[in-house]
Scaffold this active site. Sequence first.
Site, mmCIF file in Angstrom:
data_model
loop_
_atom_site.group_PDB
_atom_site.id
_atom_site.type_symbol
_atom_site.label_atom_id
_atom_site.label_comp_id
_atom_site.label_asym_id
_atom_site.label_seq_id
_atom_site.Cartn_x
_atom_site.Cartn_y
_atom_site.Cartn_z
ATOM 1 N N ASP A 91 44.786 74.713 29.287
ATOM 2 C CA ASP A 91 44.119 73.444 28.977
ATOM 3 C C ASP A 91 44.572 72.938 27.601
ATOM 4 O OD1 ASP A 91 42.242 73.689 31.340
ATOM 5 O OD2 ASP A 91 41.801 75.525 30.237
ATOM 6 N N HIS A 142 36.548 76.980 31.029
ATOM 7 C CA HIS A 142 37.763 76.553 31.719
ATOM 8 C C HIS A 142 37.329 75.915 33.043
ATOM 9 C CE1 HIS A 142 41.622 76.376 33.661
ATOM 10 N NE2 HIS A 142 41.150 77.091 34.654
#
Length: 328
Positions: free
Chosen positions: A159, A187
């Site tokens: 990410d 996440h």
Amino acid sequence: AKDPVRVLVTGAAGQIGYALVPMIARGIMLGADQPVILHMLDIPPAAESLNGVKMELIDAAFPLLKGVVATTDVAEACKDVNIAVMVGGFPRKEGMERKDVMSKNVSIYKAQASALEQHAAKDVKVLVVANPANTNALILKEFAPSIPEKNITCLTRLDHNRALGQIAERLSVPVSTVKNVIIWGNHSSSQYPDVNHAVVGGKPVREAVQDDAWLDGEFIKVVQQRGAAIIKARKLSSALSAASSACDHIRDWVLGTAEGSYVSMGVYSDGSYNTPSGIIYSFPVTCANGEWTIVQGLPIDDNSRAKMDATADELVEEKALAYACISE
Ligand code: NAI
């Protein structure tokens, strides 16, 4: 010459595994002077395919690769490993409730926690990639009490790297000139990609981009939803970028982050930035001497605070769900 490091990859016959093991064997994870022995675990239905991956590793004649263990036996897979990259897990299938997926993964991570505790090197460093990554890592931590909690982490570096990539694309600059974005929290799509402390070529990202509406809106959404966009395009989830980011995570953890740079890692929260303790939460960290440290003292505005709290709430809820699965 250095002694080989034993690196476990679970779910090694899967998509990420197939991209990841050659990177490890080439020295991308631990350095071009670090010999490795790969331990690959998968489940019996994937045994033949796992053996095929082993055959290819032999065929590629990697100079750094000093051995390959390919097995469906968890104890054998975990034996003396120094690094464990946990990619194996139960995927969400059509029609499955979130709780059902959680339940499957909780039991996998509980069992693998015990195997690591009994068979891995005492100072094993663990990276959980399989989803729900933060909560799988938490379960692993809870059921491997003799592994130091600092040694159990989850992957949010993908990410982080996606955020760097979006800024670089927007400004048409090399991605290597952008740093210090932060992924806070889970996440999942509740994560908060934060650019308030990020710089590009030494200049604050907000000054360089000059479009706060984009940074506070579209940018965040694109990073949060990037996994889904890749699935839509590839009909498969991110694999090469996940594998590459897993290498980045371990490399920085073991070899250290560059002076003045920080990266995002999911780690066991100590309550920094008023996040709840007792969950695995993604923070900005620096690494030195094989240890990560949460970057302290960054000013947090109200907008960021709300987003950091929302993703924390989701993790607290996931934790409760995981525990409900265990007690059933
Ligand atoms: P995949 O389905 O291709 O591979 C998973 C492998 O794990 C399969 O070979 C399967 O047989 C194996 N497996 C299942 N249960 C196992 C067990 N108990 N022990 C060992 N192996 C087991 O999936 P893919 O695409 O490689 O993704 C793996 C995981 O990574 C998924 O949970 C996915 O959601 C997650 N992921 C996480 C990312 C992150 O940034 N944290 C990014 C992308 C994917």
